[in-house]
Design an enzyme around this catalytic site. Structure first.
Site, mmCIF file in Angstrom:
data_model
loop_
_atom_site.group_PDB
_atom_site.id
_atom_site.type_symbol
_atom_site.label_atom_id
_atom_site.label_comp_id
_atom_site.label_asym_id
_atom_site.label_seq_id
_atom_site.Cartn_x
_atom_site.Cartn_y
_atom_site.Cartn_z
ATOM 1 N N ALA A 131 0.856 -1.190 0.000
ATOM 2 C CA ALA A 131 0.000 0.000 0.000
ATOM 3 C C ALA A 131 0.889 1.236 0.000
ATOM 4 O O ALA A 131 2.050 1.188 0.433
ATOM 5 C CB ALA A 131 -0.919 0.001 1.219
ATOM 6 N N ASP A 285 -7.572 9.642 12.814
ATOM 7 C CA ASP A 285 -7.403 9.602 11.354
ATOM 8 C C ASP A 285 -8.103 8.352 10.823
ATOM 9 O O ASP A 285 -7.493 7.496 10.176
ATOM 10 C CB ASP A 285 -5.915 9.588 11.003
ATOM 11 C CG ASP A 285 -5.664 9.897 9.530
ATOM 12 O OD1 ASP A 285 -6.563 10.479 8.892
ATOM 13 O OD2 ASP A 285 -4.577 9.563 9.031
#
Length: 539
Positions: A131, A285
């Site tokens: 990722a 987040d």
């Protein structure tokens, strides 16, 4: 002076190259926003651009603009209720599919940061990134004892760009505070400064490692959430346990595995309230790229917390204020809500609290009377900000991070199970927390725990008292000196005033004589010169 003009010109070029002015129909936008679109079209890069019909132009533009633009895209990617599906599909890719940097650079950074060769650190290192996001990218690897790990490494050379972008934001924030009352009420420049520090902290993976270990400690043995173990860390690199799961946005996978989405959504909200009120340490987040769900036990899945770089904490006072405010909203007691806000010091003197309560009832009331799938949560927050502007409410900057997290949580919860009753779930949690923290027995115990510190401090009490008394004595002597000087100055001013009056009177008499008899003009001038000379000598 406008900071970093070259950077602003670069952002303008990127927006023009990708023809971001074509994302939205101009007639659907406010007039001021249309002017911005017109400005984009004026750049020469827009004239020859071939990106107008590119289905990924927004993603590519935000990637090229840098980490802060990507962060904005990640925030918006949770708002399926606000964003068009075509645009949302691009923003979702920013959660973990940002353009990666070269794996050779990644390996070099890992070796330099951990001070060892790749082959010494890992039995296997996969060069293809698993990722890639705004700040870092992740590679899979295996330790020599067979444990599967993920290796997170920060992007090179991004700190300077982040600092430049925040200087531009700070400049914009200062001008908005001068012109817009809502920006002043929100302490916009303070929020920008706080968020600047948060993003800079995200570049230091030792802080993320510490946050991960702390959250893992809070949820050890939990049936609701699992936090991976951290094995190695440095400023640029973190090596952690590899987990098995899927992002929270993969609803089709949950349905295929037969997971209870309502139960999963309730579990997620329980985790959030637990973090905010029990631990006072919440993940701030929470976009889908950072929140995964285990798939190995579909009957009782756990959440998996990743990327603990941005965490939030509140003071004890703010914790209690937020909890009491939420309970007042749940009970539709808006006068109590205003009293709580007033006690917190957020309401300026002279505010019409009855009018404020009516506005809150009109705006916030629907939040507890309608199901989640019928609410525009972000729209309600905008209205609340407008009320804060009109009534000049002072909103502490430290609560804005919590507000941002609430937007994330609400977006994720609505995606999982639109009919979720957030208030029914939250009420017993908040009630129990308030009872526990307002318990006099617990407060007395806390005071008792502080007694050893008080006794140790008592040893210094006599000297502290003597120092304080000497300070007061010196301060009193200083005040007496200041008073004497003020009295002297007053007497001098009175004397000067008397002399000025006498001098003015003499001048007036002499001028009158001169007007009546011009023969006396020379005499008047002589006397006047004498008076002035005497006056100067006196001074």
């Amino acid at each position: 002076m406008i900071p970093h003009v070259s950077r602003l010109l670069e952002l303008w070029r990127i927006a023009a190259h990708y023809r971001l002015d074509t994302l939205f129909p101009a007639e659907e936008l406010p007039e001021k926003a249309r002017h911005v679109l017109s400005l984009i079209r004026l750049h020469p890069a827009a004239w020859s651009s071939k990106e107008r019909k590119n289905p990924l132009k927004l993603k590519l533009a935000l990637e090229e603009m840098g980490p802060l633009a990507i962060k904005l895209g990640q925030l918006l990617s949770t708002r399926r209720d606000l964003i068009e599906p075509e645009i949302l599909a691009q923003l979702v890719l920013l959660q973990d599919r940002v353009k990666p940097f070269d794996s050779t650079i990644a390996k070099t950074r890992i070796q330099q940061s951990l001070k060892a060769d790749i082959d010494t650190l890992f039995a296997r290192f996969d060069e293809q990134p698993l990722a890639a996001a705004s700040i870092a990218q992740v590679h899979t690897a295996a330790l020599h004892d067979g444990r599967e790990v993920v290796v997170k490494v920060t992007r090179p050379n991004i700190r300077q760009q982040i600092l430049q972008d925040f200087e531009i934001l700070q400049w914009l924030g200062e001008r908005l505070e001068k012109r817009i009352e809502a920006a002043r009420a929100l302490h916009l420049t303070e929020i920008i400064q706080d968020y600047r520090q948060i993003i800079l902290n995200e570049l230091d993976l030792t802080l993320e490692a510490d946050n991960t270990r702390r959250m893992r400690h809070y949820f050890t043995g939990s049936s609701m959430m699992y936090v991976p173990e951290v094995y190695m860390d440095s400023y640029d690199v973190m090596v952690a346990e590899r987990i098995t799961g899927v992002p929270i946005s993969e609803i089709e996978t949950f349905d295929r595995l037969g997971m209870d989405r309502a139960d999963l959504a309730e579990k997620g909200l329980t985790i959030f309230f637990t973090q905010v009120f029990r631990d006072n340490f919440f993940h701030a987040d929470m976009h889908p790229g950072n929140v995964f769900v285990e798939t190995i036990n579909p009957a009782n899945p756990r959440f998996i917390a990743l990327d603990c770089a941005i965490m939030g904490e509140l003071s004890k006072h703010d914790q209690m204020t937020v909890a009491r405010m939420l309970l007042a909203v749940m009970n539709s007691n808006f006068m109590q809500l205003i009293q709580i806000v007033h006690q917190a010091g957020w309401i300026p003197p002279g505010t019409d609290q009855d009018a404020l309560a009516r506005e809150m009832r009109r705006t916030v009331g629907p939040m507890v009377s309608k199901p989640m799938d019928q609410l525009d949560f972000a729209g309600i927050l905008v209205q609340i900000m407008d009320i804060a502007r009109r009534f000049r409410l002072e909103i502490p900057p430290q609560l804005m991070l919590l507000l941002k997290t609430l937007v994330h949580v609400e977006g994720l919860g609505t995606d999982l199970y639109p009919q979720l009753d957030i208030w029914k779930l939250a009420k017993p949690i908040l009630t129990e927390w308030i009872k526990s923290n307002a318990n006099p027995v617990k407060n007395i115990k806390e005071i008792g725990q502080q007694i050893p510190d008080l006794l140790l401090g008592a040893h210094d009490l006599p000297s502290l008292m003597i120092d304080s008394l000497n300070g007061l004595k010196n301060q009193s002597a200083w005040h007496e000196k200041q008073l004497r000087e003020l009295q002297t100055m007053r007497l001098q001013m009175e004397y000067q005033q008397k002399r000025s009056w006498m001098f003015g009177s003499i001048i007036a008499i002499l001028l009158s004589i001169a007007v009546i008899s011009p023969w006396y003009v020379s005499v008047v001038l002589i006397v006047l010169a004498s008076v002035i000379a005497i006056w100067r000598i006196g001074k």
